[in-house]
Design an enzyme around this catalytic site. Structure first.
Site, mmCIF file in Angstrom:
data_model
loop_
_atom_site.group_PDB
_atom_site.id
_atom_site.type_symbol
_atom_site.label_atom_id
_atom_site.label_comp_id
_atom_site.label_asym_id
_atom_site.label_seq_id
_atom_site.Cartn_x
_atom_site.Cartn_y
_atom_site.Cartn_z
ATOM 1 N N VAL A 122 0.698 -1.282 -0.056
ATOM 2 C CA VAL A 122 -0.066 0.028 -0.115
ATOM 3 C C VAL A 122 0.886 1.124 0.005
ATOM 4 O O VAL A 122 1.868 1.263 0.713
ATOM 5 C CB VAL A 122 -1.064 0.206 1.193
ATOM 6 C CG1 VAL A 122 -2.044 -1.004 1.076
ATOM 7 C CG2 VAL A 122 -0.200 -0.025 2.533
ATOM 8 N N CYS A 123 0.393 2.191 -0.806
ATOM 9 C CA CYS A 123 0.968 3.449 -0.730
ATOM 10 C C CYS A 123 -0.240 4.771 -0.733
ATOM 11 O O CYS A 123 -1.370 4.201 -0.663
ATOM 12 C CB CYS A 123 2.213 3.754 -1.472
ATOM 13 S SG CYS A 123 1.617 3.893 -3.341
ATOM 14 N N ALA A 124 0.150 5.734 -1.212
ATOM 15 C CA ALA A 124 -0.961 6.996 -1.189
ATOM 16 C C ALA A 124 -2.028 6.471 -2.139
ATOM 17 O O ALA A 124 -3.061 6.577 -1.938
ATOM 18 C CB ALA A 124 -0.322 8.141 -1.455
#
Lengths: 99, 434
Positions: free
Chosen positions: A7-9
């Site tokens: 996951v990231c932004a």
């Protein structure tokens, strides 16, 4: 088969890393499913995740995700900054599998 | 270094608190959820308002029909916003989100007066578009939160056992929905007694206009950029943290532009989400990556540059930020913080003197490539300006890039000497190239 979710932004830069990890997995003949998503929609993938890797730029999610998902048996870890920058799929995959 | 790590950790926690705050993220994610409708509206606007006379003559008979989709999306965006914001908040509280979201929509409509024009009863579209956006945010949060609060108090109608679960679900929403609706009827009634007549008038005049004035200034954009870039210096995704605060304002400014564009009126705003994206989000890192790829003598820097360059066309910067790294690297702090600000200032002044048009305010979807975005925002001149800023940023980065390159070269030479002393041939570039 082990399932890894990154996951990231917005799930953009992690998706670049996912490609490299998939290549590394193929080269090593490791059976693993890897995907990238935005942090806000991880919930949808929680049931099919064994290892959750957090992009270093949203590393502040670690405590929250650990308290939420570790009781469910998901391993949670923040990706090393240098490995992330170099898009070192091999290393990140190895780290994830050894968790 | 230990101190920097500690500070970085502390900042991470604060950033997390802002970005993960349930109310902030409900607004942010709720607005994000309106994206498909904004895109539909954007296409409709582009096709109906494209300023090219032969085209306009050609579509004149059906212009109204082409614009229909934009009137019913961007034109009434507050309706979508209030629904999705309430939906996201209920989700954040792990509640079934559909009924609270619909209750928030009801509450919003209760606050919006029905007016009679020549015996036609109508909802004024004025308050359903960009001008109603702030009311939508408040109502979305308040209605949804209140609904959840009532459900948590268990003030619901209990059904005897044996009643199908679907029926139980319907009835469990009854009391919260009624109470929330009553509250908003009372609020609406109270405002009718004042000189504002509606909540919309009040919030718009006393909150939205001042906040837009504040957030729509060049100064606000510069402050936002400084915070954004400084957070990145500590390895935190500065953009999503900062946008959690400024996005609602910037987005409403953009939507006002889009409405004006659709109506053929002059664009009221320069600053907004679109402006930030066009001017500050591509050129700095793209310029830096070009320096790395074409001018770096250090193998390591050239490799990272090649790795990072493709992403910078789409405003993806993580490989560079973490690879060089920019993060916790005081040498790069100056160009990293200064270059987007210089770009924004140049873009702003070029717009005020009429060299560039203001962006029409289409939501800049993440991952849109440079140049294409300029076109989408209404003009080839914006697209060209995006490219012109690249050499500007290369100049800003150049002196710092030289030092960085020299340092990296020295490290590489040392590594080579060491490995030669140990009798192993060549440098161990494996870690860099793999």
């Amino acid at each position: 088969m082990k399932q890894i979710t990154l996951v990231c932004a917005a799930g953009m830069s992690t998706s670049m890393l996912v490609q490299k990890m998939q290549k590394a997995a193929q080269a090593q003949n490791v059976e693993v499913e890897i995907r990238a998503t935005s942090e806000s929609s991880f919930k949808e993938y929680a049931d099919k995740t064994d290892v959750l890797l957090i992009g270093p730029q949203v590393g502040y999610l670690e405590d929250d995700f650990k308290s939420k998902y570790e009781p469910k048996g998901i391993k949670v870890s923040v990706i090393d900054r240098m490995d992330y920058g170099m898009m070192n799929g091999e290393k990140v995959l190895a780290d994830a599998l050894s968790l | 270094m230990a101190n920097e790590k500690k500070l970085s950790h502390k900042l991470q926690r604060y950033a997390g608190k802002i970005q993960q705050n349930r109310y902030m993220s409900a607004i942010s994610n709720g607005l994000m959820s309106t994206l498909p409708f904004l895109i539909v509206g954007a296409f409709s606007t582009l096709f109906s308002a494209l300023a090219w006379e032969p085209y306009q003559n050609f579509i004149a008979p059906v212009k109204g029909i082409i614009g229909l989709a934009s009137t019913m999306t961007t034109g009434v965006i507050a309706l979508y916003a209030v629904f999705f914001i309430a939906y996201r908040l209920a989700q954040a509280f792990d509640k079934d989100p559909l009924v609270p979201a619909a209750t928030a929509l009801l509450s919003f409509l209760i606050l919006t007066p029905v007016e009679t024009f020549d015996k036609v009863r109508a909802l004024p579209l004025q308050w359903l578009g960009a001008q109603g956006l702030f009311v939508a945010m408040f109502v979305g949060l308040i209605a949804s939160r209140l609904y959840i609060w009532i459900v948590d108090r268990n003030w619901t109608i209990k059904m005897p056992e044996g009643v199908p679960p679907t029926v139980v679900k319907t009835f469990s929403g009854l009391i919260p929905a009624i109470l929330v609706a009553v509250l908003f009827v009372v609020i609406s009634g109270l405002f009718m007694q004042t000189s504002f007549v509606t909540v919309h008038e009040f919030i718009y005049t006393y909150l939205q206009v001042p906040l837009e004035g504040l957030g729509g200034s060049l100064g606000a954009m510069i402050i936002a950029l400084i915070i954004m870039q400084a957070l990145w210096m500590f390895g935190i995704h500065g953009a999503i943290v900062t946008l959690a605060i400024v996005k609602p304002i910037w987005m409403s400014l953009d939507l006002a532009n889009l409405e004006a564009f659709q109506a053929g009126a002059p664009l009221p705003n320069i600053i907004g989400l679109a402006f930030w994206y066009i001017f500050a989000n591509y050129a700095p890192m793209l310029g830096f990556a070009l320096l790395l790829v074409f001018l770096a003598k250090s193998k390591q820097l050239r490799t990272i540059g090649k790795l990072g360059l493709p992403g910078t066309f789409f405003s993806i910067h993580e490989p560079l930020n973490f690879g060089i790294p920019v993060v916790l690297n005081p040498l790069l702090a100056v160009p990293f913080i200064a270059s987007p600000i210089v770009c924004a200032v140049l873009g702003y002044f070029a717009t005020t003197i009429g060299l560039l048009p203001a962006p029409i305010g289409i939501y800049p979807a993440f991952g849109t490539p440079i140049f294409a975005l300029g076109f989408i925002e209404g003009s080839w001149r914006l697209a060209a300006a995006q490219l012109v800023l690249i050499p500007v940023c290369m100049l800003i980065y150049y002196p710092f890039f030289r030092i960085l390159d020299r340092q990296a070269l020295e490290r590489e030479r040392e590594a080579q000497e060491n490995s030669e002393q140990e009798g192993t041939a060549g440098i161990n570039a494996g870690a860099v190239t793999s």
